[in-house]
Each structure stands twice: as C-alpha cells, then as structure tokens.
Design an enzyme around this catalytic site. Structure first.
Site, PDB file in Angstrom:
ATOM      1  N   TYR A  46      -3.424   3.061  -5.913  1.00  0.00           N
ATOM      2  CA  TYR A  46      -2.529   2.490  -4.886  1.00  0.00           C
ATOM      3  C   TYR A  46      -3.238   2.191  -3.565  1.00  0.00           C
ATOM      4  O   TYR A  46      -4.399   2.514  -3.403  1.00  0.00           O
ATOM      5  CB  TYR A  46      -1.247   3.295  -4.728  1.00  0.00           C
ATOM      6  CG  TYR A  46      -1.226   4.713  -4.189  1.00  0.00           C
ATOM      7  CD1 TYR A  46      -2.188   5.247  -3.371  1.00  0.00           C
ATOM      8  CD2 TYR A  46      -0.124   5.520  -4.507  1.00  0.00           C
ATOM      9  CE1 TYR A  46      -2.073   6.538  -2.866  1.00  0.00           C
ATOM     10  CE2 TYR A  46      -0.008   6.811  -4.015  1.00  0.00           C
ATOM     11  CZ  TYR A  46      -0.982   7.311  -3.197  1.00  0.00           C
ATOM     12  OH  TYR A  46      -0.874   8.577  -2.704  1.00  0.00           O
ATOM     13  N   GLU A  47      -2.537   1.484  -2.718  1.00  0.00           N
ATOM     14  CA  GLU A  47      -3.089   1.041  -1.417  1.00  0.00           C
ATOM     15  C   GLU A  47      -4.352   0.187  -1.611  1.00  0.00           C
ATOM     16  O   GLU A  47      -5.306   0.283  -0.847  1.00  0.00           O
ATOM     17  CB  GLU A  47      -3.361   2.264  -0.539  1.00  0.00           C
ATOM     18  CG  GLU A  47      -3.463   2.007   0.966  1.00  0.00           C
ATOM     19  CD  GLU A  47      -2.309   1.210   1.520  1.00  0.00           C
ATOM     20  OE1 GLU A  47      -1.147   1.522   1.231  1.00  0.00           O
ATOM     21  OE2 GLU A  47      -2.586   0.238   2.265  1.00  0.00           O
ATOM     22  N   GLY A  48      -4.308  -0.674  -2.646  1.00  0.00           N
ATOM     23  CA  GLY A  48      -5.484  -1.485  -3.011  1.00  0.00           C
ATOM     24  C   GLY A  48      -6.348  -0.706  -3.982  1.00  0.00           C
ATOM     25  O   GLY A  48      -6.928   0.312  -3.605  1.00  0.00           O
TER      26      GLY A  48
ATOM     27  N   GLN B 104     -11.121  -2.425  -3.090  1.00  0.00           N
ATOM     28  CA  GLN B 104     -11.889  -1.890  -1.952  1.00  0.00           C
ATOM     29  C   GLN B 104     -13.345  -2.352  -2.034  1.00  0.00           C
ATOM     30  O   GLN B 104     -13.944  -2.736  -1.030  1.00  0.00           O
ATOM     31  CB  GLN B 104     -11.857  -0.354  -1.934  1.00  0.00           C
ATOM     32  CG  GLN B 104     -10.467   0.264  -1.952  1.00  0.00           C
ATOM     33  CD  GLN B 104      -9.614  -0.131  -0.776  1.00  0.00           C
ATOM     34  OE1 GLN B 104     -10.092  -0.251   0.352  1.00  0.00           O
ATOM     35  NE2 GLN B 104      -8.338  -0.375  -1.028  1.00  0.00           N
TER      36      GLN B 104
END
Lengths: 596, 596
Positions: free
Chosen positions: B437-439, B444
């Site tokens: 999650y969160e990319g 990243q």
C-alpha cells in the site's frame, strides 16, 4: 488459482539435468523407461491439476476440525485421498516386495513436486507416511514389515512420526515419553506435540512411530527407542482390531497448511498404549537418521513446489492485469503489468530460482538412486557423500526460496495479493512452515558446516567445485555473449565457493562456533552457486541441441535467457556472502545475552 | 507478546542521528525542548505498552465486522481510541491554529513507531487521518479547514483516502467515480475499494476524501478532482448532521491487519453523495502528491515498527527457550537458544537492520522538519531534495525489511512460530501489506529511478555519497579495529553507491526501461548503504562519548558492535547488487509475455 504441472520443464530437468536415462539403466530401475515415465507424469499432472489443486483453497478455508476426538479433514479430502490411493500413486517409489512399484526416487521427487504444488495441505500426509515406511522398511522385523508395509505402501493406512514434545523440539535428547516392557510389547505413555496427521478420517488405521524412553535407559539420545504404536492393533487377519490407548487431544491453530491436522497426541491415558519396539532399544534416534535424507529432500521439494505454484499464479495475474502505460512505448494506454520492468524482474527472478531448485532437487534425487543402486560400490559411496552434502542445502535453501518466492507472488498481485480470496497469500502462509519442520534451516546449516563439510575437510564440496570449473571453461569457449557471460559468472562462483568451503572446513576445526556463525550464509552461497552451475550446464546442452535443430527453439532459448539472468542477477549477492560468512564470528557473540 | 518502546535507542537516534537539538532550534519548534520530548516519549511508551500492545492479538482474532452496514471494531478498540484522543495524542504534529500541538515531524515519527509497533491494526487509522488532514490543510478553503480540521486533528473525527477502484490501483488515471456539480456542492457516485477505515465505530463522523471525475473533465490524471465527502454533513453548529449517501458494502478478508476494516465503499446509491471540491477541479492527483512524503515516511515507520516488535518477541523467546548444548562449551546440558551461533546471527541481523532503519527514518523525518522550517530557504530547498530522494527508499526498503525481519522472528521461534497463539506469525501477516500500500515498492523504485535520480542527474544522491566518504575517512583515522573495519566498509559502500547512481542517472536518460529493470536492486543498495552510513557515523559519535566518559558504556559499546556487524555482514550482499542492477536489463525483456 489453478495449477498446471510444468511438464516440459520437469522433463527437461529429469532428462537433461538429472540424467534419467542413466538412472533407468541401473539394476532394479529398468522398468523406468521413457514411455512409462512419460505416462506417469501425464497422469500425475491430471490428478494434481484437476483433482488436488481445486481443493487447495477450500482446504485452507475449512481446515481440519477436531470433534469429540475425531478429526474431520476438509470437504473433498477423503474422496480425493481415496482416488489417490486407488490410482496406486502412493506406492510409486516403494519396495515391490510389499506392493510398491519400485520406481526411482527421481521420478518420485518429480511427482511429489506436483502433489505439493497442487495442494500442500493434502500432500503433507504422504511425506509422513513415506518417512514411516522408510523407518519400518529399514529397521522393522519381518513380521512388522509384513503387518504394516503393504497397507502403508498402498496408502490404505498412513504413518506418522511422533518425535516432538514441548521441551524437546530440535533437541530430542530431552524426550520424556516412556515405554515400559510388558511381555512381547511395550506400554507407551506421554504427550507428543506437532504431530502431523496424528488423527484424521482419510484411512481406517494410522500407524504411529513414537520415540520414547525405556525405564533404565541412559539419559540423552542413547536412551531413546522407536516404537510402532498403531491406532488400531491389527487383528489376526491383519485388519484394524482393538483400539489402542492413544488420542488426539487438540489441533494447533496454524499460520498455514490448515488442511493438514497438526495434533497434540496423548498416549496411554488409560494405562499405556501398546507399542512394538522397532529394531533394538536405544537406537531410535539413529533409525530416524536413516530416513532423514529422503524426508529432507521431500521438504525441499515442497519449497520448490510452492514456489512454482506462486509463480504460475503471479504470472497469470501479470499477464491479465492492465495498469499504467508501457515505459518503453510512447503509447499512453495502459498495458498488462507483465510489460513493466520491475514486474518482469520479479517474474524472472522467481522463474530462474525455481529452475535452479528443480535442477538441484532432481539432481540430488538422482544421486539417491545412484547411491542405492549403482553396482560400482565405490562410485555409489561417492554419490552418497555428495547426497549427504547436498541434502541440508536442498532442504534449507529451497524452503527459504519457497518463502521468498511466495512473497514475491503476493507482491506482484498488489492489493489483491493481500486478500485471502486471491489465494496468493495462502501460498505464503503454507510455505512458512517449510524452513521450520524436518530440522529448522539453522539446523541444516549446522549439519552442513558442523558435520558434512567437517567430516571430509570439504572434499565432497570441492569435487563439485571442480565440476563447476570444468563447466565454466566449456562455457567460456562456447560461441555467443550469453554463454560467455554465464561462463564468467560460473567461474567466479567456483572460486568463491572454493574459498568459502576451505575457510569453513578449516575454521570448523579450529573454532566451530565461528564457523557456525557463518553457516547460514555459507549454505545460501553454496545453494545459489550449485543451482547456477546446473543452469549453466543446461545452457550448454541447450546450445548443442539448438545447433543440432533438436527440440522446440523457443523453449530451449528461454533456458539460456534464464541461466544468464540467474548468473548476472541472482548469483552476485549470494557470492558476496563469502565476506559475511567469515566476518559474522567477529561480532555475533560480542553482546551479552541480556542486551538482546 | 508485550511491547516495550526502546526508549534508549529512540533517544539515541533522535539526538545523535537526527539532531533533535537542531530541529528544536528552528522557528516554530522552540517548544520541543528536551524535557518536553522526554515527557512525550515516556507517556507515549506507557500508552503503547500498556494500552495498545495488549489489544494487538485480540484485534487480530476478533477483527472488524460488518453487520447491517455498521462496522464494529474489535473489543477494546473504541475504548483505547477514546483514551488516545483524550490524551491529545492525535494532535501532536499538526497546526496549532486548528488545535494541533505543532511538534516536529521527527517527534511524531518516533511516537508513530510506538503506536505501530504496539498495534498496527489500531495504528493504521491514524495514518489515514494524518493524510486527510494534510490534504485539507494544504488545499482546503478557509471554511473547509474551519469545519473539518479541528475535529480531525483532535481525532474526534477520522479521515480516509478514497483512491482505488477495481480497475484503478496504481494507475489512478483509470478512475471512473463521478462528481457532478449541483449548486455549491457536487454529487459523487461510484465504488471505491481497499478503503482503510472507510467505516468504523471509533468516532461520530468520518471524513472521506474522494478522487472523482467531473463530467467534462479530460481523460487521464488531469481529469481527477478531490472532494470532501463526510459520512455526516456538518450542521450549522459543526456537529454531524444529515447522513450522506455513502456506505460500506463489504469488508475484505485479509492476510493481516484484521483489526483494521478495509472497506468497499459505495457512493451515491440513492442519487449522489454530497461532496465539496477541494481546491480546483482537475488538480486532485497533484494534491495527493503533497501529502505523499509524510504518508510514505509513515508507512516506512510501520516497517521499522513491526520489525522492532518481532525482534523483541524473538529475543525474549531466544533468551528463555532451552534447547541443545552450547557448541562453544564442553558442558552437555542444554542452554537457552540465544547461545547458538545461528540464532544469534539472526538476532544481530534483525537488530542491526532495525537500528539502521531507525537512523534513516528519523533522519528523514528531521529533513522534513528542516525543509519546512529552516529560515535559510536555500538550505531548506536542498533538504527538500534530499527528503524527496529518501522517501521512496524509506518506504520500500523499510517495508521489505519489515517482512524479512518478521519472518526471521517466526523462524527463531521454531515450531511455536507457526502457531497463531504465539503471535510471531501475526507480525508477518500484518507486515505483508506494507510493501503494497501507499504505492507498491516497485512504484517506489520507479519513483526513485525514473523521477528522483533523473531530475537532478543523481546530484542529491551524490551529495550523500560525499558525506558518506567524509565519514569513512574519519572512521579510518579513528583508533581501534572496529572503527577501521566500519570505515573500510563504508568507503566501499560510498564507491559502489556512486557507481550505481551514475550508471542509473545516465541509463535513465538513454534507456529508461533498462534503468527501471535495475530500479529495485538500486533502491535496496542505496537504502542499505545509507543506513550503514548513519550507523557508522553513530559509531564515531559513540567512540567520542565513550572516550569522554559520557553515557552508559555497555549501551554505547553495543552501538559499535552493531555497526560493525552491519558493515561486515549486512552491507556486502547489498553492495553486490551493483552488478545485477546494471545487468537486469540484458535479460528481463528477452522472453515473450506468453512464456511466463
């Protein structure tokens, strides 16, 4: 969430890497002809793909349940087990004298990969039974063999291994279960934990092999004996008779393999379970060692299997999930994520390591066959040494990779990977037991460094290094960038593995603890290098076959690509463990216990 | 299964690594005095250890449940959430104008480590609220800020981020949710998935931030706008008024973080949910980027936190579990497994990587504070560039390590690690969402290579390399084997990171796909090297303090041991990724899609 046995890859590893033809020429294996092997693989693939695989998620969800002392396996499991037994699948590698088919362990390992990939929660019972058969086959009396082996080999009955107790996990010297002689049998009392398939509804009887102490036995491992303690004592006709004094008192709630009941077993609550001594008193633990190579190979194969299953699922997802544009194209429209460089790197890394494991796993299985059957007893002994060396590597390296690859499989699925319905997470949960059971991976590393490399000063490993080097020279002479790159990497791998082996063999003598501090990095380095060697050798074979116009070019060329990816991407960080394995001893004991 | 905040280590990282004193001297942070910070840490440690940690396993077992549209969190969660809010913990880093305490993000990150380590299933709601607060604070109108920020900052209401749809995960350009203007508001319709805490019983209102398209908006990301869509529309007094047209239609069955409800949200089933545009139409995605650094740092901190929790549990087990003799002693009696070399290697490896993460995480948080508050705007801009570079590394490297370390924690427990009651497996299950999650971590790595390193040709990274090199020189000149060994390793790390950075920056221009094929190995190499640098720098500081007789010698000497272990055991395989990151492009696209 299906599974399709990778038959082309399996055949390649069987024939080109493990040398099936050579194994089939050994006395006793003549019936393992190409046609027979092919037929076995095709039929096994059907049962695995159509029968076992569809039950995998259901087995995880439903799990095994204990109700009033009875363990019910998940819906469908009893039916598919019956089909499995009726098809004769259980008997594949066992002694024809007791109803087995006497097929090579090499073929058994290949077929095992299918069962375990299709449904590890189901497949586990087969491994325990295999271990119990091995133990009785090697150490049981003729009467014991006659009473138990035919039923266990057919799979009508299953076997278990009752080793662990709460205070005795890796350290079996601490066992407390007792067995007291009573006429022609013993009365066994005590509690065992982590007993895989200690109770279930798949068969009419369960044959427990139990480690216990006799009353006057010495402390430690020399006081441990092995007993056959059947759930139902066979009657005069060999059928399940009187119920024995043993029961499953609870099931563990586990991270994975929910379909496989992990039992707390209680023996002798009503005075003592009837047990029959296997072999001699005090030799129980040494009998366990007999079956260890086969059992550890099988667990390694489970690591390979779960990795293959995870890979298939992740690759299928990556081919169909459309998300974001192709970085290599001006076209703005989103593409299947298999086009994204990092997803592809993950898939290549799964694939390359799976092929390396399969190569080394089948190679080791073929070694077991050779050591058993090679009429040249000197060659057989050397093969046995090689197998003994490879087994801890296969067990630990494969099972660590099984976890890493299952985790990569989750990652490729993105958010869907974290959702249980997708099934990718189950593979990760199931895989997590593999580095733990059948001797933790730390114990494998200890066995490799403290026993295998120490006993011959590294000779068996250095013999492998010499073969790696010969392959490297051949590759460097071969035409084309790919083979040259692979050859260069393999040459470095040979140098580094030699250095690591000499250092380890030397240090293990002068300072065992220091060598052990580096034992796990050593194992990882060795496994990665040896897997790379077999892929590199395959690339040579493939090149020759391509030049000769023999076989499917796309399939064969992919083997060269994979070998090169492995040589350039997978090998280097593993070879760099040579520094850490030497250095770990500097600092590992520098803190006090209470500082952790 | 308890958790004790590692206050000594946290204070060390805050003061010696992240430079708390420098941060506290920035305008607006003057109230972050040593005394205040200490008091905050001590009180937070109590709440984390005594309040949150004991609910962690219960939250996992009970999970959140959806019943008739109402989500009930696990027993105890609503109570502890109230305690958390009443204690003022939610408001720590936020703007005092809206009721926040205006503490540095550095302190917020430290305290966040505690919440997340104690109970990730609980802690997650705080991160979503933080993101929503950030978005409204930066882009909301004065009226929106007045209406929502005080309640959200206090934690009386929580915020959510409604981004993902089934066809739009990483690729938000594919969003389909619609928002149609209707007088002073919009009517929002559509379905969102994976909405963390989209519905719960912790607070009287939930403020959904929703990405949606307006009718005439262009395709792709420029057509996306951001809306505030509260569960209850605030009435004239600012209290929750009319129920909005939105609901949670189901909860996902997840591998981990069971205590945190992951909702499928449906907006506008009865005609349209009332939404208020944030900022301007078409700028929704760019607003999301504003809060990304804080959000990604927080997820990185979760990786650190779960690693610390796993480590504490594994270390406690290793100190008390007695099994097998000590290899370094003739004494045959079994000892605690913390005495076994490979167990100790595992513990050291957990510990060293945790300390490296904590150092880099707090350093990055301090960078955020500096970039916000440093009155020298040129220095602030440089710090911002450094933060932008570090954020994808912190997010991805920490969360990968979180998983690896949680898995090592399971391994140290042996068979007990696989049993859910032990709790070690929960950490592994909980940790598995973090790289997703969160990319995703792949995203990243893409951000690091395709955006951060590309935009300045690697300049920000090379500035770090120069600082690493300076530290290495200083270490090599310092007395004693330990510092010299650390200095040598750090010097190599600087060279390799420079090489990798130059290659990556150059390749990203000429052949982006090739650079991206190596993006994840590059990220891993960079993270490991930078973490090693901060540990090495700390070792220097520690040496000076030891020489000056300042501080607890055992604690300080342990820092040197850990830094050396990291330099010699952890760094080498990561540095060896420089070959793979360059080579991956050779083979990653050599197979056809259908060959996977």
């Amino acid at each position: 969430m299906t599974y399709t046995a990778p038959l082309a890859d399996m055949r390649f590893a069987l024939r080109e890497v493990a040398g099936l033809a050579r194994i089939a020429s050994l006395p006793g294996y003549e019936h393992a002809t190409d046609d027979t092997v092919d037929a076995v693989l095709e039929e096994a693939a059907k049962l695995a793909g159509n029968g076992l695989a569809p039950l995998n998620r259901e087995g995880d969800k439903a799990g095994a349940k204990l109700e009033n002392g009875v363990v019910r396996t998940a819906p469908g499991f009893a039916g598919i087990y019956k089909e499995f037994v009726d098809g004769g699948w259980n008997s594949l590698p066992f002694d024809p004298e007791y109803g087995g088919q006497g097929m090579p362990w090499l073929l058994a390992a290949t077929v095992q990969e299918m069962w375990q990939a299709a449904n590890m929660g189901f497949g586990l019972v087969l491994l325990l039974n295999q271990g119990a058969i091995d133990a009785i086959h090697h150490h049981g009396s003729p009467e014991q063999k006659a009473a138990y082996l035919p039923k266990m080999i057919s799979g009508e009955w299953t076997g278990t291994m009752n080793l662990t107790e709460p205070q005795a996990g890796s350290d079996l010297a601490q066992l407390k279960c007792r067995a007291v002689r009573q006429g022609d049998h013993y009365l066994v009392t005590g509690q065992k934990i982590f007993i895989t398939c200690g109770e279930h509804d798949l068969t009419e009887n369960i044959v427990h092999l139990v480690l216990a102490r006799t009353p006057e036995a010495p402390a430690g491992v020399r006081g441990i004996s092995l007993f056959i303690v059947p759930k139902f004592l066979p009657d005069n006709e060999g059928k399940p008779g009187k119920r024995n004094d043993l029961r499953c008192v609870s099931l563990e709630h586990k991270l994975g393999i929910h379909a496989s009941p992990t039992c707390v077993m209680s023996f002798g609550d009503d005075g003592g379970a009837v047990g029959h001594l296997v072999g001699e008193e005090g030799r129980g633990l040494s009998y366990m060692f007999t079956m260890m190579n086969n059992a550890r190979l099988s667990v390694g194969i489970q690591g390979l299997a779960i990795a293959e299953r995870s890979y298939q699922q992740a690759a299928a997802f990556a081919r169909q999930r459309v998300q974001s544009k192709d970085d290599g194209s001006p076209e703005p429209k989103p593409v299947a994520i298999v086009h994204h460089a990092d997803v592809r790197r993950m898939l290549m890394s799964m694939r390359a390591q799976i092929e390396a494991m399969r190569a080394l796993g089948y190679y080791t299985a073929a070694g077991i066959d050779g050591a058993l059957r090679n009429p040249d007893r000197d060659a057989a002994r050397k093969l046995q040494d090689r197998v003994d060396l490879l087994i801890p590597i296969v067990k630990a390296w494969f099972t660590d990779l099984g976890n890493e690859i299952a985790s990569t499989g989750v990652q490729i699925h993105g958010g869907m990977g974290f959702i249980e319905e997708t099934g990718a997470a189950q593979h990760l949960r199931d895989a997590r037991i593999l580095p733990i059971y059948e001797g933790t991976n730390g114990i494998q590393a200890r066995d490799l460094v403290g026993r295998k490399v120490t006993k011959d000063g590294g000779e068996a490993m250095l013999a492998l290094v010499a073969e790696m080097r010969a392959s490297a020279s051949e590759l460097k002479r071969a035409p084309g960038d790919d083979l040259a790159a692979i050859g260069t990497a393999l040459g470095q791998a040979a140098d580094v593995l030699e250095d690591a082996t000499r250092w380890t063999a030397h240090s293990a003598k002068s300072d065992l603890v220091k060598a052990l501090a580096g034992s796990m990095p050593f194992l990882r380095l060795a496994g990665t290098a040896l897997g790379g060697w077999l892929l590199a050798k395959s690339a040579l074979t493939v090149r020759q076959r391509l030049d000769a116009g023999d076989g499917d070019p796309a399939f064969l060329e992919a083997k060269i690509v994979t070998a090169r990816f492995y040589a350039e991407v997978i090998l280097p960080p593993a070879l760099a463990l040579v520094g850490p394995l030497k250095a770990a001893g500097h600092t590992v004991f520098a803190l006090k216990d209470e500082q952790f």
